[in-house]
Write a protein that holds these residues in place. Sequence first.
Motif: not given
Length: 463
Positions: A118-121, A442-446
Amino acid sequence: MAPYQFIERPTPFNTKGGSTLPIFAVTPAHIETGTIDPIALDWARKSGYKAESGSLLLIPTAEGHLGGALFGLGTNPSEQPYITGRLARALPAGDWHIETAPLTANRLALGFGLGSYRFDRYKSEKSPAATLMIPRDADGADIKRQLAGVFLARDLINTPTNDMGPDQLEAAFRALAGHYKAEFSVITGDELLKQNFPLVHTVGRASADAPRLLELRWGKKGHRKVTLVGKGVCFDTGGLDIKPAASMLLMKKDMGGAANVMGLALMIMDAKLKVDLRVIVPVVENAISSNAFRPGDIYRSRKGLTVQIDNTDAEGRLILADALAYADEEEPDLLIDMATLTGAARVALGPDLPPFFTDDANLAHELTEASLETDDPIWRLPLYAGYEKDIRAKFADLTNAPAGGMAGSITAALFLKRFVSKTKSWAHFDIYGWAPSERPHSPGGGEAQAIRALFHHIRGSLR
């Protein structure tokens, strides 16, 4: 120096022990033949559960509490080897374990781990996540190592340029070196001209953040020399040949090559592979100001070859040219460069299948085998000599942007090849560094591309 925040991520695995809920990973045949836990089977049949690929069915206890889950693998689980990545995002928060699954333990756990990202920064609210007990027969240390490398690459790419410009990318690189006690050095600003990196300076000089060349050395002299070079364009406006607004939306990912070689370097160092490792990352922002380089300019490279600038938006190959020439001077046994270099590669193979180029047939075969063994897709494209004429310039040795637009990924690779002459084996990867949509792992994105296959190859070559 303390480890950089990108290295320290919460583990998606439950290492505390204690009570965990069971997951029954099943195919339709398991439901039809009744070869699973009787309680789970009864609930599946009453619910009409078909075990379709990626489907989840929660199982209650007799008291109405959550008692476990059924997870569908579809009729052919081998077609989606990391399907368990969906579990990480679909399961309720809590601690789980796999009770049964027709998958290898390593593939099952790695899939879950990859899908847990997760990218939740930048999110105000962060929801709790499910954790999985690593199966006893899985190689937990290696799985966590690969996840750390992949997550590092994803985090770096996903971070917007206001928090991942040249200064911040240097900080991440420096912290990676410090964490593994590697030697670190940097050449910044006008010092690039003094130390003969003219193309790196040219591309980055218009930015408020100075261009720089980052270098990491780790390992022991006498071991196999492995050198990694990554394109570090932290943002690409296109320069004076400015991109349209829509084409700039994802340009924070133009340092994806740097992010990926950093992730690969993490895996190599964490595994303590017996290599003499060198990582070189030219870092710039291709900005616009009064001192930006111009179409029609001609510059001399580190190698001495002159380059005519026919499009300022073909900047990645310029900074790579100096970096590759620098890497080549030490005659490494294996030189890998990675770059988000051409749209032509995406037109040819799409976002999920990065092409690679090498004139070493044995290396190409070994990389392809490593790709298949790790389910980390890559595809070889040719360094077709017939297109050499297209990279010649009228007033200089080379052009950075051949006219006509044909075979753009190949001509870019041929351009880079001109700066590698002493290395024993070289391969260039033209990656996208981005997953446009969600996938099981992958959830998508980088996205990290090819680095699991490369790690597998490098590790295997030392045995």
